[in-house]
Write a protein that holds these residues in place. Sequence first.
Motif, PDB file in Angstrom:
ATOM      1  N   GLY A   1       0.797  -1.219   0.000  1.00  0.00           N
ATOM      2  CA  GLY A   1       0.000   0.000   0.000  1.00  0.00           C
ATOM      3  C   GLY A   1       0.827   1.264   0.000  1.00  0.00           C
ATOM      4  N   LEU A   2       2.088   1.159  -0.393  1.00  0.00           N
ATOM      5  CA  LEU A   2       2.980   2.308  -0.420  1.00  0.00           C
ATOM      6  C   LEU A   2       3.686   2.416  -1.761  1.00  0.00           C
ATOM      7  CD1 LEU A   2       4.693   1.942   3.089  1.00  0.00           C
ATOM      8  CD2 LEU A   2       3.012   3.683   2.426  1.00  0.00           C
ATOM      9  N   GLN A   3       3.918   3.648  -2.172  1.00  0.00           N
ATOM     10  CA  GLN A   3       4.820   3.939  -3.280  1.00  0.00           C
ATOM     11  C   GLN A   3       5.865   4.916  -2.743  1.00  0.00           C
ATOM     12  OE1 GLN A   3       1.914   5.371  -6.199  1.00  0.00           O
ATOM     13  NE2 GLN A   3       2.384   3.591  -7.466  1.00  0.00           N
ATOM     14  N   TYR A   4       7.061   4.850  -3.310  1.00  0.00           N
ATOM     15  CA  TYR A   4       8.159   5.668  -2.812  1.00  0.00           C
ATOM     16  C   TYR A   4       8.691   6.562  -3.934  1.00  0.00           C
ATOM     17  CZ  TYR A   4       7.933   1.975   0.705  1.00  0.00           C
ATOM     18  OH  TYR A   4       7.499   1.088   1.649  1.00  0.00           O
ATOM     19  N   PHE A   5       8.831   7.844  -3.636  1.00  0.00           N
ATOM     20  CA  PHE A   5       9.301   8.802  -4.626  1.00  0.00           C
ATOM     21  C   PHE A   5      10.466   9.600  -4.049  1.00  0.00           C
ATOM     22  CE2 PHE A   5       4.827   8.025  -5.575  1.00  0.00           C
ATOM     23  CZ  PHE A   5       4.917   7.642  -6.911  1.00  0.00           C
ATOM     24  N   PRO A   6      11.517   9.792  -4.843  1.00  0.00           N
ATOM     25  CA  PRO A   6      12.744  10.406  -4.321  1.00  0.00           C
ATOM     26  C   PRO A   6      12.588  11.881  -3.956  1.00  0.00           C
ATOM     27  CG  PRO A   6      12.883  10.134  -6.703  1.00  0.00           C
ATOM     28  CD  PRO A   6      11.637   9.416  -6.265  1.00  0.00           C
ATOM     29  N   ILE A   7      13.303  12.253  -2.929  1.00  0.00           N
ATOM     30  CA  ILE A   7      13.348  13.630  -2.435  1.00  0.00           C
ATOM     31  C   ILE A   7      14.818  14.071  -2.419  1.00  0.00           C
ATOM     32  CG2 ILE A   7      12.990  15.107  -0.403  1.00  0.00           C
ATOM     33  CD1 ILE A   7      10.387  14.197  -1.683  1.00  0.00           C
ATOM     34  N   LYS A   8      15.071  15.265  -2.902  1.00  0.00           N
ATOM     35  CA  LYS A   8      16.411  15.834  -2.759  1.00  0.00           C
ATOM     36  C   LYS A   8      16.426  16.721  -1.516  1.00  0.00           C
ATOM     37  CE  LYS A   8      17.711  15.949  -7.668  1.00  0.00           C
ATOM     38  NZ  LYS A   8      18.046  16.838  -8.819  1.00  0.00           N
ATOM     39  N   LEU A   9      17.274  16.374  -0.579  1.00  0.00           N
ATOM     40  CA  LEU A   9      17.417  17.157   0.643  1.00  0.00           C
ATOM     41  C   LEU A   9      18.715  17.954   0.524  1.00  0.00           C
ATOM     42  CD1 LEU A   9      16.372  17.815   3.480  1.00  0.00           C
ATOM     43  CD2 LEU A   9      17.630  15.815   4.311  1.00  0.00           C
ATOM     44  N   ILE A  10      18.589  19.267   0.377  1.00  0.00           N
ATOM     45  CA  ILE A  10      19.741  20.104   0.028  1.00  0.00           C
ATOM     46  C   ILE A  10      20.162  20.977   1.195  1.00  0.00           C
ATOM     47  CG2 ILE A  10      20.579  21.884  -1.557  1.00  0.00           C
ATOM     48  CD1 ILE A  10      18.530  20.856  -3.605  1.00  0.00           C
ATOM     49  N   ASP A  11      21.452  20.912   1.495  1.00  0.00           N
ATOM     50  CA  ASP A  11      22.032  21.752   2.543  1.00  0.00           C
ATOM     51  C   ASP A  11      22.284  23.143   1.966  1.00  0.00           C
ATOM     52  OD1 ASP A  11      23.472  22.937   4.561  1.00  0.00           O
ATOM     53  OD2 ASP A  11      25.135  21.512   4.525  1.00  0.00           O
ATOM     54  N   VAL A  12      21.631  24.155   2.525  1.00  0.00           N
ATOM     55  CA  VAL A  12      21.769  25.514   1.991  1.00  0.00           C
ATOM     56  C   VAL A  12      23.147  26.108   2.293  1.00  0.00           C
ATOM     57  CG1 VAL A  12      19.294  25.965   2.099  1.00  0.00           C
ATOM     58  CG2 VAL A  12      20.730  26.551   4.068  1.00  0.00           C
ATOM     59  N   VAL A  13      23.870  25.497   3.205  1.00  0.00           N
ATOM     60  CA  VAL A  13      25.200  25.998   3.564  1.00  0.00           C
ATOM     61  C   VAL A  13      26.247  25.521   2.560  1.00  0.00           C
ATOM     62  CG1 VAL A  13      27.010  26.041   5.323  1.00  0.00           C
ATOM     63  CG2 VAL A  13      24.596  26.089   6.011  1.00  0.00           C
ATOM     64  N   THR A  14      26.232  24.208   2.249  1.00  0.00           N
ATOM     65  CA  THR A  14      27.260  23.617   1.386  1.00  0.00           C
ATOM     66  C   THR A  14      26.751  23.285  -0.020  1.00  0.00           C
ATOM     67  OG1 THR A  14      26.706  21.348   2.029  1.00  0.00           O
ATOM     68  CG2 THR A  14      28.292  22.552   3.430  1.00  0.00           C
TER      69      THR A  14
ATOM     70  N   LEU B   1       9.606  10.208  -0.355  1.00  0.00           N
ATOM     71  CA  LEU B   1       8.226  10.399   0.059  1.00  0.00           C
ATOM     72  C   LEU B   1       7.573   9.032   0.175  1.00  0.00           C
ATOM     73  CD1 LEU B   1       5.518  11.937   0.486  1.00  0.00           C
ATOM     74  CD2 LEU B   1       5.260  11.867  -2.012  1.00  0.00           C
ATOM     75  N   MET B   2       6.893   8.799   1.284  1.00  0.00           N
ATOM     76  CA  MET B   2       6.113   7.582   1.478  1.00  0.00           C
ATOM     77  C   MET B   2       4.666   7.913   1.094  1.00  0.00           C
ATOM     78  SD  MET B   2       5.729   5.357   5.016  1.00  0.00           S
ATOM     79  CE  MET B   2       4.975   6.727   5.947  1.00  0.00           C
ATOM     80  N   TYR B   3       4.307   7.615  -0.154  1.00  0.00           N
ATOM     81  CA  TYR B   3       2.964   7.920  -0.633  1.00  0.00           C
ATOM     82  C   TYR B   3       2.033   6.766  -0.299  1.00  0.00           C
ATOM     83  CZ  TYR B   3      -0.970   8.731  -3.722  1.00  0.00           C
ATOM     84  OH  TYR B   3      -2.237   8.902  -4.225  1.00  0.00           O
ATOM     85  N   ILE B   4       0.999   7.066   0.488  1.00  0.00           N
ATOM     86  CA  ILE B   4       0.053   6.035   0.914  1.00  0.00           C
ATOM     87  C   ILE B   4      -1.009   5.865  -0.162  1.00  0.00           C
ATOM     88  CG2 ILE B   4      -1.721   5.459   2.620  1.00  0.00           C
ATOM     89  CD1 ILE B   4       1.074   7.665   3.727  1.00  0.00           C
ATOM     90  N   VAL B   5      -1.091   4.676  -0.700  1.00  0.00           N
ATOM     91  CA  VAL B   5      -2.022   4.366  -1.779  1.00  0.00           C
ATOM     92  C   VAL B   5      -3.428   4.099  -1.234  1.00  0.00           C
ATOM     93  CG1 VAL B   5      -2.544   2.687  -3.607  1.00  0.00           C
ATOM     94  CG2 VAL B   5      -0.192   3.448  -3.245  1.00  0.00           C
ATOM     95  N   ASN B   6      -3.509   3.538  -0.029  1.00  0.00           N
ATOM     96  CA  ASN B   6      -4.783   3.086   0.517  1.00  0.00           C
ATOM     97  C   ASN B   6      -5.605   4.227   1.118  1.00  0.00           C
ATOM     98  OD1 ASN B   6      -3.966   0.371  -0.003  1.00  0.00           O
ATOM     99  ND2 ASN B   6      -2.800   0.377   1.900  1.00  0.00           N
ATOM    100  N   PHE B   7      -6.735   4.542   0.469  1.00  0.00           N
ATOM    101  CA  PHE B   7      -7.732   5.459   1.005  1.00  0.00           C
ATOM    102  C   PHE B   7      -8.996   4.632   1.220  1.00  0.00           C
ATOM    103  CE2 PHE B   7      -4.695   8.200  -0.964  1.00  0.00           C
ATOM    104  CZ  PHE B   7      -4.734   9.402  -0.260  1.00  0.00           C
ATOM    105  N   ILE B   8      -9.346   4.376   2.476  1.00  0.00           N
ATOM    106  CA  ILE B   8     -10.402   3.406   2.768  1.00  0.00           C
ATOM    107  C   ILE B   8     -11.464   4.003   3.693  1.00  0.00           C
ATOM    108  CG2 ILE B   8      -8.757   1.497   2.478  1.00  0.00           C
ATOM    109  CD1 ILE B   8      -8.778   1.184   5.550  1.00  0.00           C
ATOM    110  N   ASN B   9     -12.605   3.313   3.784  1.00  0.00           N
ATOM    111  CA  ASN B   9     -13.660   3.701   4.728  1.00  0.00           C
ATOM    112  C   ASN B   9     -13.283   3.179   6.112  1.00  0.00           C
ATOM    113  OD1 ASN B   9     -15.626   5.057   3.035  1.00  0.00           O
ATOM    114  ND2 ASN B   9     -15.966   3.070   2.073  1.00  0.00           N
TER     115      ASN B   9
END
Length: 200
Positions: free
Chosen positions: A99-112, A121-129
């Motif tokens: 019930g999960l899909q994973y999508f890449p995130i760039k985490l950027i250090d503003v200093v270096t 990103l942990m995208y939750i596929v399951n939307f249930i009652n």
Amino acid sequence: MFYKLSFDMDRVDESIKSGTNTIYAEATNIDEIEYENVKKGFFDNIILSPHSINHWPNVEFYYSSEASNLESDYLLNVKRWPIIHIRVMEEFVKKGIRGLQYFPIKLIDVVTQKINNNYVLMYIVNFINAFDMEKSKYKYNEKYDFYTFMPMETFLDKSICSDYDIFRCNKSVSAIYVSEQIKKLTEDNQWIGFTFYEQK
């Protein structure tokens, strides 16, 4: 038993005092992203409804290594997206969490300007009652088809939820609910950043 998943803010407060605070992604490019069928400025809401995500845009979050360079497992971020470390993703895949899909995130250090590619990103596929509507107390706005559930008076429907390890309720999508298995995985691996609230 099921739990509401959240960021461990108590640990954040304590770690700041002790000088062991982890990365906080305090800014992002999400509001600038233009994506099909999503109005500019609203891409952050893509996690709150079912989507067939065929192509993933360049998503960046920014932090300062001067504040902290210590990685957590559940990344605290300005959008409160469910962003997890790749070691968590790998364990979820290994344990067959569905019930999960994973999508890449760039985490950027503003200093270096260094790019950290250790998060997704942990995208939750399951939307249930998920809610037991007979036991739960709520208000319904018919005009906007909108439910407001009363705190401490919301009950999950065990017969429906027991088929899922992680899900959102389609009548109130902001919260993420997880099974005992996910809670145990987190505790067994001593992952940092997660906290769980037991649900009725």
